[in-house]
Design an enzyme around this catalytic site. Sequence first.
Site, PDB file in Angstrom:
ATOM      1  N   GLU B  70       0.810  -1.224   0.000  1.00 31.23           N
ATOM      2  CA  GLU B  70       0.000   0.000   0.000  1.00 31.23           C
ATOM      3  C   GLU B  70       0.846   1.278   0.000  1.00 31.23           C
ATOM      4  O   GLU B  70       0.407   2.313  -0.498  1.00 31.23           O
ATOM      5  CB  GLU B  70      -0.971   0.008   1.180  1.00 31.23           C
ATOM      6  CG  GLU B  70      -2.115  -0.993   1.042  1.00 31.23           C
ATOM      7  CD  GLU B  70      -1.775  -2.378   1.557  1.00 31.23           C
ATOM      8  OE1 GLU B  70      -0.583  -2.650   1.849  1.00 31.23           O
ATOM      9  OE2 GLU B  70      -2.696  -3.210   1.672  1.00 31.23           O
ATOM     10  N   PHE B 132     -11.507  -7.334  13.933  1.00 33.12           N
ATOM     11  CA  PHE B 132     -10.445  -7.816  13.046  1.00 33.12           C
ATOM     12  C   PHE B 132     -10.108  -6.736  12.012  1.00 33.12           C
ATOM     13  O   PHE B 132     -10.995  -6.182  11.373  1.00 33.12           O
ATOM     14  CB  PHE B 132     -10.895  -9.102  12.344  1.00 33.12           C
ATOM     15  CG  PHE B 132      -9.860  -9.614  11.373  1.00 33.12           C
ATOM     16  CD1 PHE B 132      -8.603  -9.995  11.818  1.00 33.12           C
ATOM     17  CD2 PHE B 132     -10.139  -9.693  10.020  1.00 33.12           C
ATOM     18  CE1 PHE B 132      -7.644 -10.449  10.927  1.00 33.12           C
ATOM     19  CE2 PHE B 132      -9.187 -10.152   9.121  1.00 33.12           C
ATOM     20  CZ  PHE B 132      -7.929 -10.530   9.571  1.00 33.12           C
ATOM     21  N   GLN B 133      -8.850  -6.450  11.867  1.00 32.02           N
ATOM     22  CA  GLN B 133      -8.344  -5.438  10.933  1.00 32.02           C
ATOM     23  C   GLN B 133      -8.936  -4.058  11.174  1.00 32.02           C
ATOM     24  O   GLN B 133      -9.115  -3.273  10.254  1.00 32.02           O
ATOM     25  CB  GLN B 133      -8.542  -5.879   9.480  1.00 32.02           C
ATOM     26  CG  GLN B 133      -7.693  -7.099   9.164  1.00 32.02           C
ATOM     27  CD  GLN B 133      -7.516  -7.349   7.690  1.00 32.02           C
ATOM     28  OE1 GLN B 133      -8.408  -7.085   6.888  1.00 32.02           O
ATOM     29  NE2 GLN B 133      -6.335  -7.860   7.325  1.00 32.02           N
ATOM     30  N   LYS B 182     -17.495  -0.658   6.106  1.00 30.26           N
ATOM     31  CA  LYS B 182     -18.016  -1.608   5.128  1.00 30.26           C
ATOM     32  C   LYS B 182     -19.537  -1.549   5.022  1.00 30.26           C
ATOM     33  O   LYS B 182     -20.099  -1.625   3.926  1.00 30.26           O
ATOM     34  CB  LYS B 182     -17.570  -3.027   5.522  1.00 30.26           C
ATOM     35  CG  LYS B 182     -17.842  -4.047   4.445  1.00 30.26           C
ATOM     36  CD  LYS B 182     -17.182  -5.382   4.777  1.00 30.26           C
ATOM     37  CE  LYS B 182     -17.408  -6.383   3.655  1.00 30.26           C
ATOM     38  NZ  LYS B 182     -16.757  -7.673   3.945  1.00 30.26           N
ATOM     39  N   MET B 504      24.774   8.029   1.519  1.00 33.06           N
ATOM     40  CA  MET B 504      24.589   9.276   2.251  1.00 33.06           C
ATOM     41  C   MET B 504      24.883   9.086   3.738  1.00 33.06           C
ATOM     42  O   MET B 504      25.448   9.949   4.396  1.00 33.06           O
ATOM     43  CB  MET B 504      23.168   9.808   2.052  1.00 33.06           C
ATOM     44  CG  MET B 504      22.983  11.236   2.500  1.00 33.06           C
ATOM     45  SD  MET B 504      24.146  12.367   1.715  1.00 33.06           S
ATOM     46  CE  MET B 504      23.196  12.956   0.330  1.00 33.06           C
TER      47      MET B 504
HETATM   48  C1  TPP Z   1      12.675   5.055   4.870  1.00 30.45           C
HETATM   49  C2  TPP Z   1      13.988   5.656   5.165  1.00 30.45           C
HETATM   50  N1  TPP Z   1      14.812   5.090   6.080  1.00 30.45           N
HETATM   51  C3  TPP Z   1      16.012   5.640   6.359  1.00 30.45           C
HETATM   52  C4  TPP Z   1      16.417   6.786   5.747  1.00 30.45           C
HETATM   53  C5  TPP Z   1      17.775   7.414   6.066  1.00 30.45           C
HETATM   54  N2  TPP Z   1      18.642   7.411   4.898  1.00 30.45           N
HETATM   55  C6  TPP Z   1      18.802   8.502   4.115  1.00 30.45           C
HETATM   56  S1  TPP Z   1      19.810   8.225   2.822  1.00 30.45           S
HETATM   57  C7  TPP Z   1      20.081   6.626   3.278  1.00 30.45           C
HETATM   58  C8  TPP Z   1      20.978   5.742   2.479  1.00 30.45           C
HETATM   59  C9  TPP Z   1      20.473   5.499   1.122  1.00 30.45           C
HETATM   60  O1  TPP Z   1      21.317   4.567   0.508  1.00 30.45           O
HETATM   61  P1  TPP Z   1      21.203   4.236  -1.029  1.00 30.45           P
HETATM   62  O2  TPP Z   1      19.790   4.007  -1.394  1.00 30.45           O
HETATM   63  O3  TPP Z   1      22.141   3.146  -1.358  1.00 30.45           O
HETATM   64  O4  TPP Z   1      21.619   5.577  -1.718  1.00 30.45           O
HETATM   65  P2  TPP Z   1      23.067   6.276  -1.804  1.00 30.45           P
HETATM   66  O5  TPP Z   1      23.085   7.306  -0.708  1.00 30.45           O
HETATM   67  O6  TPP Z   1      24.093   5.249  -1.639  1.00 30.45           O
HETATM   68  O7  TPP Z   1      23.067   6.922  -3.136  1.00 30.45           O
HETATM   69  C10 TPP Z   1      19.396   6.337   4.449  1.00 30.45           C
HETATM   70  C11 TPP Z   1      19.431   5.051   5.154  1.00 30.45           C
HETATM   71  C12 TPP Z   1      15.526   7.367   4.819  1.00 30.45           C
HETATM   72  N3  TPP Z   1      15.799   8.506   4.192  1.00 30.45           N
HETATM   73  N4  TPP Z   1      14.340   6.778   4.543  1.00 30.45           N
END
Ligand code: TPP
Lengths: 214, 606
Positions: B70, B132-133, B182, B504
């Site tokens: 979703e 439920f749900q 529902k 990052m």
């Molecule tokens: C749902 C979610 N969880 C955690 C983060 C924190 N976060 C930001 S960038 C990142 C790393 C992303 O890694 P990747 O997809 O390999 O991209 P890259 O930075 O290597 O280009 C994380 C864990 C986020 N932005 N969103």
Amino acid sequence: MAKKAAKKAAPKTAPKTSAPAKRAKAEDQSSNLYEGMVPVARLKDKDTYRHIVSILVDNEAGVLARVIGMIAGRGYNIESLTVCEVDRERGLSRINLATLGTHQIIEQVKAQLGRLVPVHVVRDLTDDGPSVARELALVKVGGVGDKRVEALRIGDIFRANVVDSSTQSFVFEVVGTTEKVDAFIELMKPLGLVEVSRTGVAAIARGAAGIEKK
Amino acid sequence: MAAQAASKAPRVKADAAPSEELFVGARIILKALEEQGVEVVFGYPGGAVLPIYDELFKQNRIRHVLVRHEQGAVHAAEGYARSTGKVGCVLVTSGPGATNAVTGLMDALMDSIPVVCLTGQVPTHLIGNDAFQEADTVGITRPCTKHNYLVKDANLLAQTIHEAFYVARSGRPGPVVVDLPKDVCMAMGHYTTAPRGTQRKQHKTYQPKTKPEASAVAAAVALMASAKRPLFYTGGGIINSGPKASALLRELVELTGFPITSTLMGLGAYPAAGDKWLGMLGMHGTYEANLAMHGCDVMINIGARFDDRITGNLKFFSPDSKKIHVDIDASSINKNVIVEIPVIGDCTVVLEEMIALWKAKRYQADQKALKAWLRQIAEWQGRDCLYYEQKGKLIKPQYAIQRLYELTKNRETYITTEVGQHQMWAAQFYRFEHPNRWLTSGGLGTMGYGLPAANGVQMAHPDALVVDIAGEASIMMNIQELSTAVQYRLPVKVFIINNQYMGMVRQWQELLHGSRYSESYSEALPDFVKLAEAFGCVGMRVSDPAKMDDTINEMISVNRPVVCDVMVDPKENCFPMIPSGKAHNEMILGSDKTGKAITGEGLALV
Ligand SMILES: Cc1ncc(C[n+]2csc(CCOP(=O)(O)OP(=O)(O)O)c2C)c(N)n1
């Protein structure tokens, strides 16, 4: 969430309620969100004081949760809160909110509330001109002998009604400004104060205009 | 106070009386969607929404796209909405269906994307019984929607859905949830048509102001005319306002000759090829854009919100400028930054009035001052802050994106991203000439946004090229949506910048946590080529810079969903960077054009 904040600080914040009149002189005008112009200097003012904000809302499911959730979620404080339906035909409720903040923060609170779908009007009754505010408290005082007599005497001075009495206690009903109610409670402490129940502030602007008229 | 809500008169004025004819609730829902012009619904069935799915089955006006999670449904609806300017529509079941949608709703709220999400709910008599749900969907989604509704009467279904669409698209757009028990979907009720014509905008309380105060526009334009070092700082509000706003912005920039920068969300409103373009600003914005923000004397913010990724440390934010802020949302004004001239209104209307006034008053920029300012900016541009070198055997991530840009720029291309370094490189190196072509999760920064959003875009633009520039970590968050792409023959391209790290995160750990790479290595990665094939997509891999172009060309030429695994230099960092809490003029740069290498961690502090 809507609990009364401890009132110890009351003397510190109270004098500020007269501040808006003094500050009405406009410098550096800029257009405001709702009522025309707010001086930038005033937005930068760091003075924190108590504001009473009145909100007219549709009386529908969850509207109170929406208002409170917005305020809590954005980290604003709520000192007191009253809410009740005020217009049955149109299904409107009025929420009065006492909150501490700088002018800019209250402008933010107003703008945030203003964009909630069921909100009709938001007014800062403190900064928008003169207003009256009242609350009611039920104050239970226990005691016998001299203390009992003294409690009754002070109750008289504050024009408090006795709405319940037993041989051991009174329940006073006191109405007035927050400061007056605070003062009464303070005086009852040494006389056997048992408990307090307060409504929080209900407020309304002075003059002929209603909240929906500018 | 909540008690008597069920039978409340709806706030939207219905201009037609309720229909004579009775319809079953689920049919009313679909009729309302049809009337709102919905062509596609992204959804996932379940017990509570079975009556609605049954009605879907009986008609063929509205297409349903079955997602695989979703969250993906909401992101797909966002992609659809942002690339078309229409409201995206989602249908999910109660309980877990609704809670799975929450991240998407929050994402849409933060980026002001119009989405209407219909959620199933347990029958009204079971609400509150831990059925439920059952989930308190209205309670859970209250802070992550613009507004939400629980419908308790089949007669109110149509009006409520009309109102939901009105709220979602009006003012500052956003997500709206309509929770549908529902029994209400199965009850009989009357249909009401949506308010039309002049009544369309009539809503008892929610009437966002689109026309600005004339005095505010006049003050703004006068200030602009007096500027010595002016700068346009534009944002997603221009995109949301529609293509006309972008056209007007271009006209105003041309007219004034002022330089312009934009937030991540606003890319494409002004063309990257435009000669006044300074590139994106903010944490990973260009040197020239950020220094211009710091040094300008008049800042004209149109449809941006002074987000912390943009301002850096507020104490040092653009200290010498007077600021104009155009926003449709009054609560954005003076929230983070106090401005001299707020202008509340829709960007299109405000821009129109600004242009008209500028012309009417025959305003002229101070040419001498402007020339000096542009010269100063050109000097900053000379620093070439995005410089990198493609040498050696490893593909530089910047190079991969730059080649993708070069090889796709002459087509109708839509770019979505996940979140991380690749997202910032995409913003820096992919050059957008048109609005609505760039879709990224800006406010919430949701990893897993890009692939489902790409599916949504491709649904709306079947013949366009849609590329999700992804990271190998992010793509795993909604990888299941490949299955959706295959089912609906959506030839989306997933272009994975695979640096084997949550890049990052690794970058911040390197710069701020003594290179202790705690849990940021992408361990146990799947073989993306095999994975693509298992899903029925085409899988490709490239690690040789010399093969980059061929690979991209091949990827584009395949008319099927493709996963392209681009193995890149795992150690590359994304610069420039304003570290959190620093000012614009404290940006860290990579190496500059002279080829001076970054010495260890001794990055050039500017
Ligand atoms: C749902 C979610 N969880 C955690 C983060 C924190 N976060 C930001 S960038 C990142 C790393 C992303 O890694 P990747 O997809 O390999 O991209 P890259 O930075 O290597 O280009 C994380 C864990 C986020 N932005 N969103």
